[in-house]
Design an enzyme around this catalytic site. Sequence first.
Site, mmCIF file in Angstrom:
data_model
loop_
_atom_site.group_PDB
_atom_site.id
_atom_site.type_symbol
_atom_site.label_atom_id
_atom_site.label_comp_id
_atom_site.label_asym_id
_atom_site.label_seq_id
_atom_site.Cartn_x
_atom_site.Cartn_y
_atom_site.Cartn_z
ATOM 1 C CG HIS A 382 -2.271 0.587 0.967
ATOM 2 N ND1 HIS A 382 -2.471 1.726 0.217
ATOM 3 C CD2 HIS A 382 -3.512 0.176 1.343
ATOM 4 C CE1 HIS A 382 -3.766 1.990 0.150
ATOM 5 N NE2 HIS A 382 -4.424 1.069 0.835
ATOM 6 C CG ASP A 386 -3.734 4.824 -2.778
ATOM 7 O OD1 ASP A 386 -3.006 4.555 -1.797
ATOM 8 O OD2 ASP A 386 -3.831 5.961 -3.274
#
Length: 409
Positions: A382, A386
Amino acid sequence: MAAEVVMPKLGMAMKEGTVSTWNKKVGDSVSKGDMIASINSEKIEMEIEAPQDGVILDILVQEDVGVPPGTIICYVGNPNEQLTEQNSSANELQAPKNEVAAAISLEEPPANAASSKKSKETVRISPIARKIAESENINIETIQGTGPKGRITKADVEKVLAERASESSPQTVERDNPAINKETLPVAGMRKVIAGRMHNSLLNSAQLTINMKADVTDLLSLQREIKEVIQQRHSVKISLTDFIARAVVLSLQEHKQMNSAYIDNEIQLYNHVHLGMAVALENGLVVPVVQHAEKMSLVELAAEIKTRAADARQGQLSTDRMQGSTFTITNLGAYGVEYFTPVLNPPETGILGVGATEDVPMYKGDDLQRRNVLPLSLTFDHRVLDGAPAANFLGTIKQYLEQPILLLL
């Protein structure tokens, strides 16, 4: 002339390799190509060969000691050959930055301190051992070193930590009950490397897993139609995994952010696709790498995957075929697993987990049909991207699998 045997670099992110076993000792005769030691790092365990005929003149790195790649671990030369001053100088130059014979001098207190004699003495300790001792607030003067000339190793510090934990924890009923039988398995070799690497992967990245299912009914039908022709013309048995690998390669070219690595607070995007294919072995796991998979057709990719997997299972996978991957695929479908959470192979940004195909009833328009569904699990970092772009990447893989004709173009 004495030949240096060095710790190889087994992966682009490798910072340390460990000698797991010495097959020879000082004075033993060897022939060129003899296996003299086993080393491991980053899920990889391999044998080190003698570079020439001769004898083992000196062993500089003991078992279970980690050193940076490029460190000299032993010398092979002629019987009764003496190591030159140049060899000794090389050892001294490398000592401060590896596990071989690094030493530190404790800070000297004021000269009028009568009890400071020991603190002025030099304590032989490896850099890694010192780092662990400092972080755990352990007085290195109290540690009994088991390395050469009493050097304190990483294992010595870990032993102190284990003893501290044992002393601070209450005795359990199980420990005191002789009627309870249990077996303890040592964590060593490849298992130890995998354990450490996976733990570090979770500690040093922000991992998130998303799931999606793909209807592969048409893909399996296409596979049945072309497998005999491909096997006759190219001597390659095409499998579902090969189609998935091809879909991943094409998708990575469309979603460059997934084909990347997080290194030293930078995101490195790659134009090439070096595809890692996890292979389970009896004593652990290795990840053979298919270099420049983006340049291969489906048949060429399938042939490379099978060659790499066969070499891995036979212990014949060369070092250069186990490093540099930019994305990894791991498949647990053969074990009946559906969705799971694969752990990133650092410094890669993504890894795709493939589950077992399942027959399910599904509506196609107004018709209820029997369809084949493939579960997919994508773990991604992450820090690099995203959820939305990661989902788009997984959706592209799904699109290729559900329109399999695109995989042949």
